[in-house]
Design an enzyme around this catalytic site. Structure first.
Site, PDB file in Angstrom:
ATOM      1  N   CYS B 330       0.707  -1.223  -0.070  1.00 31.56           N
ATOM      2  CA  CYS B 330      -0.015   0.039  -0.052  1.00 31.56           C
ATOM      3  C   CYS B 330       0.850   1.193  -0.066  1.00 31.56           C
ATOM      4  CB  CYS B 330      -1.137  -0.087   1.190  1.00 31.56           C
ATOM      5  SG  CYS B 330      -0.247  -0.425   2.790  1.00 31.56           S
ATOM      6  N   GLY B 333       2.800  -0.353   3.786  1.00 31.44           N
ATOM      7  CA  GLY B 333       2.698  -1.640   3.912  1.00 31.44           C
ATOM      8  C   GLY B 333       2.616  -2.058   5.279  1.00 31.44           C
ATOM      9  N   TRP B 334       2.004  -1.453   6.184  1.00 32.90           N
ATOM     10  CA  TRP B 334       1.581  -2.018   7.332  1.00 32.90           C
ATOM     11  C   TRP B 334       0.184  -1.940   7.904  1.00 32.90           C
ATOM     12  CZ3 TRP B 334       5.676   1.806   9.547  1.00 32.90           C
ATOM     13  CH2 TRP B 334       5.519   3.213   9.479  1.00 32.90           C
ATOM     14  N   ASP B 335      -0.624  -1.298   6.903  1.00 31.15           N
ATOM     15  CA  ASP B 335      -2.195  -1.341   7.222  1.00 31.15           C
ATOM     16  C   ASP B 335      -2.797  -2.181   6.191  1.00 31.15           C
ATOM     17  OD1 ASP B 335      -1.593   2.019   8.126  1.00 31.15           O
ATOM     18  OD2 ASP B 335      -2.153   0.481   9.397  1.00 31.15           O
ATOM     19  N   ARG B 336      -3.211  -1.574   5.276  1.00 28.06           N
ATOM     20  CA  ARG B 336      -3.978  -2.419   4.217  1.00 28.06           C
ATOM     21  C   ARG B 336      -3.222  -3.812   3.548  1.00 28.06           C
ATOM     22  NH1 ARG B 336      -5.102   3.080   0.825  1.00 28.06           N
ATOM     23  NH2 ARG B 336      -3.411   3.717   1.952  1.00 28.06           N
TER      24      ARG B 336
END
Lengths: 332, 651
Positions: B330, B333-336
């Protein structure tokens, strides 16, 4: 709980001693009763112009009138048609689905029907008062309310046999005009004036109850679907015609006589055969002697997927789940 | 504070009078009613917001909204007291140091070894071994051993064999937050993999040889396919806007053999607002169907859930059906990315649908890969713009799948709800801080306890009775119906209306079936024992020619009473016209909850905030009534109270 049709008060506010006496015998001295009119106050008042009306307070002093308008007739059929269209529409995006669902109004009708039935039940169970339910004709929303209230109140109506008895009493013998109401269903372009899915609305409400009280009904969804099917098209004579008279004697002199009892088979007879019957039982059933009060909050009322998406989505995984439930319960 | 009233959300007439206590860790309301003294406990870390409302004739209303969606409405008689409570709660709910959090004082009375064992329950090395790594294509790399390459990644990352340290380091410099492509899931059946990273710092035209080599390495690690998918989970517009800031997405011209795909999932701010709007709908008093559906649609919540699910389905399909590897990112790179990778893994691998596997999944894709728990869920007081219900959405995706595939998961809804609860509760140390590095610096494992051990110990409460490993649903890949399927997404009232007892089915099918299963097992054991006895008796009575009738001790009949009458429910207000009925006595309300509290001894010590909450979810009280082999049945609390409701005695 009593049911009737509207009093023929008319524009001149006619009175009928016999009617007043009849209702008077229901209540003791000083007791109070409730009349649940399934029309809006305005509609009920307007009905006087065409000869109908409501029970005036002065003539029926012990009865308190409550109006709970329930949809019937063409608007209800339109609601049904729109819902089925929405369910079949593969082009709707998720961000439009809920408003489309809302615009059909079907779930609002379910909520209103359940609320009104609960109100009637509450009058009887909590207020210990007698209730008279009527709309205009006494053949549609009236029966919806009285039948549903009995499922809520009476545990014997929640047994397989008791539910059938309820249907016989409150729908079939009470004269719900099945022939007119369950004619072409939602796909037909012929917009028949008399067609309206009251019976389906009733089944939907019963389904909501079964979801909220999974242990309290002896029968499952399969029975409700079967009843829905047979109301519209059936190999059996149970849902034929519009009332007992037509079923026995026919409509008018000279028209073909139905003689339903002599020339057709009964759906109940077939359903109750041991081999058939077990398919309709709810494996989780445990007799519940109490009144079941459903929640009518919007979160508690769901779209009846088993009916409206019956042909659209596979029920394989849900069927597997029910088979497993059956297995667990029977193994015990 | 005395003489405080706790209002019932649905019926403002039902108010409980009691005393309010504030402790270092909890807010506690104890009802005055002498027999029951029902308690409501709320952890400070659960408090999301506190609202002081306009003073009325009856007192000063204080509304406490919690992160687990509980809403508590108090009315405090004196304005000064109300203000004191308000100020105190504001401070207590916004800790400044980690040491203020409950997990550092929580004491479940375990010794040091047990605490350690608890933390070892989930081992990611074991997990990657289970996947089949290391092997010819993938290996573990210690390039990040001191967090020198990426401080939000774990020390142990899994990379393609052909990705040298040089390539990894080079690639990390070309990725936002240095989050280079690393392995999330490997499918040993066809060598396809799911890798994850953050966005490349490509701007409009920047290139990085090592990053391009990294993607090639991922492709080469799957000999079965000559290309990989690169999935950007952002809406195209957002990704393009990022280019102006020197970031962006992979250009298919520069990276050989990639097929690039946008799957538009909105960002954390949109999601935060979406949840907010949905909760506003939940707070409506007696909404019409119309209000509710419009409100729900307007929030967009289910649309977002579906978007995450669709992304997971796309990736699972690519791996399982096409045998193609996927790189997901995303922005950071740590949520979606975490959401989508974990949904895909869940669909692909039945192991993650077991209780243990699910814990491993969360450890892998959320905890180890540096999801910012502290920022997102507000362990400490921080920037409100960082708050977002990211993991809540993932948990809801799991629930939606459970509804579609009732036999596919070893765990039940309660498991999910308790996990969500504890992500916010800070009672355990698993979800503290923003990265593995921070947690190790704080020595979390030495100073706190692991949630996984606690859940595992109580796993009997979390089992799904319908789970069987030989069902079609439980094997292989889950394939949710694609379209039309909008209707498949339901509003999760079990989560968002968790504490509103009146909304939920009073009788839990899950609990009932678990009781049935348990009992069947006990009976089978009894049967076996009796059978043995019989065989022995028959042997010793060879002279007796009479056929012995098998007498089973069925004195304890299988009276599994499901209609537990202490759950006898009460009608809600069906009549909008309140003048219709004179108000009935409130004695008929809440009779069920009192029984719940008194029997939950074991729950009380470990989950003080959960046990005394009168939420319907734990059906333990029901079980004590039903199981015939258990002790005496708890007499129904209201057996004398209401003559209308018949008492149903369980045998």
């Amino acid at each position: 709980m009593l049911r009737s049709s509207q009093p023929l008060t008319g524009p001149n506010r006619k009175r009928c001693r016999e009617d007043e006496m009849l209702l008077g015998t229901v209540l003791d001295e000083g007791e109070r009763g409730f009349i649940i009119d399934t029309r809006s106050a305005q509609a009920a008042k307007q009905a006087r112009m065409t000869g109908g009306g409501t029970e005036p307070k002065s003539s029926y002093p012990q009865w308190r009138r409550l109006h709970r308008p329930l949809e019937r007739g063409r608007p209800l059929q339109e609601s049904f048609i729109k819902l089925v269209e929405a369910c079949n529409d593969t082009s709707i995006n998720m961000d439009r689905w809920l408003s489309r669902l809302e615009s059909c109004r079907w779930l609002s009708h379910v909520k209103a029907a359940l609320s009104t039935a609960c109100l009637a039940a509450q009058c009887m169970d909590r207020e210990e008062a007698s209730v008279l339910v009527h709309g205009a004709e006494g053949t549609d929303t009236t029966l919806l309310v009285t039948a549903l209230a009995q499922v809520i109140l009476d545990p014997s109506c929640r047994t397989l046999v008791g539910f059938q008895g309820l249907l016989e009493r409150e729908w079939i013998q009470a004269g719900h005009p099945f022939h007119l109401r369950c004619a072409r269903s939602a796909y037909s372009h012929a917009r028949l004036k008399q067609e309206a899915p009251l019976f389906l609305l009733f089944l939907d409400c019963v389904w909501q109850l079964s979801r909220q009280f999974p242990f309290s009904l002896e029968f499952g969804e399969r029975l409700l679907l079967t009843l829905f099917d047979n109301a519209y098209a059936s190999a059996y004579g149970t849902f034929l015609c519009n009332n007992e008279k037509e079923r026995r004697v026919g409509r008018e002199v000279g028209t073909p006589q139905c003689h339903v009892k002599e020339s057709t088979h009964s759906l109940w007879a077939w359903l109750n055969q041991p081999g058939e019957r077990k398919k309709y039982l709810n494996p989780l059933y445990s007799p519940n002697a109490l009144v079941i009060w459903p929640s009518v909050e919007p979160q508690s009322i769901q779209l009846w997927q088993g009916l409206f998406f019956r042909w659209i989505r596979s029920s394989q995984y849900l069927d597997e789940a029910w088979a497993e439930i059956q297995r667990l319960v029977q193994g015990n | 504070v005395e003489n405080v009233r706790l209002l019932d959300r649905l019926s403002s007439r039902k108010a409980a009078l009691g005393t309010l206590y504030l402790t270092a860790t909890h807010v506690i309301f104890v009802e005055n009613v002498s027999e029951t003294r029902k308690e409501t406990w709320v952890l400070h870390s659960q408090i999301s917001s506190i609202e002081k409302q306009a003073t009325t004739a009856t007192g000063c209303p204080l509304l406490i909204r919690c992160k687990n969606f509980q809403v508590i409405q108090l009315v405090i008689p004196q304005e000064r007291d109300c203000h004191d409570v308000y100020i105190s709660l504001i401070r207590l709910a916004r800790p400044v140091k980690y040491e203020e959090l409950y997990c550092f004082s929580f004491n479940p009375k375990l010794d040091k070894e047990e605490r350690e064992q608890g933390w070892k329950l989930v081992d990611l090395n074991e997990e990657y071994n289970r996947m089949g790594i290391p092997n010819n294509y993938w290996q573990i790399s210690d390039v990040n051993r001191d967090y020198g390459v990426c401080d939000s990644y774990p020390t142990e990352v899994y990379v393609p064999k052909s990705a040298t340290a040089h390539i990894i380091v080079g690639s990390s410099k070309f990725r936002s937050r240095r989050r280079f492509p690393a392995l999330s899931y490997y499918c040993k059946d066809n060598n396809a993999s799911i890798c994850r990273s953050s966005q490349p710092l490509s701007g409009f035209s920047a290139r990085c040889l090592e990053d391009e080599q990294m993607l090639q390495a991922i492709r080469k690690a799957n000999p079965g396919s000559d290309f990989i998918y690169v999935v950007d989970t952002r809406p195209k517009l957002n990704a393009m806007a990022n280019r102006a800031a020197g970031k962006g997405y992979e250009n298919e011209d520069n990276y050989s053999n990639i097929k690039f795909q946008f799957i538009g999932i909105e960002n954390i701010h949109v999601m935060r607002n979406s949840l907010q709007k949905m909760l506003e709908v939940c707070e409506l008093k007696s909404p019409s169907m119309s209000d509710f559906l419009w409100g729900l649609e307007n929030s967009g919540w289910l649309k977002h859930i579906k978007a995450i699910m669709d992304a997971g389905i796309f990736i699972a399909k690519a791996v399982a059906e096409e045998g193609v590897s996927v790189l997901v990112h995303c922005s950071d790179g740590w949520d979606r990315t975490a959401q989508v990778c974990s949904v895909a893994s869940l669909l692909l691998d039945p192991y993650y649908r077991t209780m243990k596997g699910f814990m491993v999944l969360i450890e892998k894709d959320w905890v180890s890969f540096g999801h910012k728990f502290n920022h997102r869920y507000g362990n400490l007081d921080g920037d409100p713009k960082e708050i977002s219900p990211v993991i809540d959405q993932f948990i809801e995706c799991v629930w939606q799948l459970m509804e579609q595939f009732p036999c596919a998961f070893e765990f039940n809804e309660r498991f999910l709800i308790h996990i969500q609860h504890h992500i916010y509760s800070c009672q355990f140390g698993n979800f503290l801080c923003n990265s593995q590095k921070e947690r190790r610096e704080l020595k979390i494992q030495e100073r706190t306890y692991s949630l996984w051990a606690h859940l595992w110990k109580n796993r009997a409460d979390y089992l799904n009775p319908l789970y069987r490993s030989d069902q079609s649903q439980t094997q292989g890949t889950l394939r949710p119906q694609m379209a039309p399927c909008n209707f498949l997404y339901k509003f999760w009232s079990g989560m968002y209306n968790r504490f509103e007892k009146g909304l939920h089915p009073r009788q839990s099918i899950t609990d009932y079936l678990m009781a049935v299963k348990e009992e069947t097992q006990q009976l089978e054991e009894e049967l076996e024992a009796l059978g043995e006895r019989l065989a022995n008796l028959q042997k010793s009575q060879l002279n007796d020619n009479k056929v012995k009738r098998k007498q089973q001790d069925r004195s304890k009949q299988l009276g599994l009473s499901t209609s537990d009458n202490s759950l006898a429910n009460t009608p809600q207000e069906y009549s909008n016209d309140l003048k219709s009925f004179p108000s009935r006595s409130p004695s008929q309300g809440d009779e069920d909850d009192s029984a719940l509290i008194l029997t939950q001894d074991n729950l009380k010590s470990s989950d003080p905030d959960l046990s005394a909450n009168s939420d319907q979810e734990s059906g333990v009280e029901d079980l004590s009534c039903r199981s015939p082999s258990g002790g005496g049945c708890l007499p129904s609390e209201d057996s004398g109270k209401d003559s209308d409701e018949a008492v149903f005695l369980a045998v």
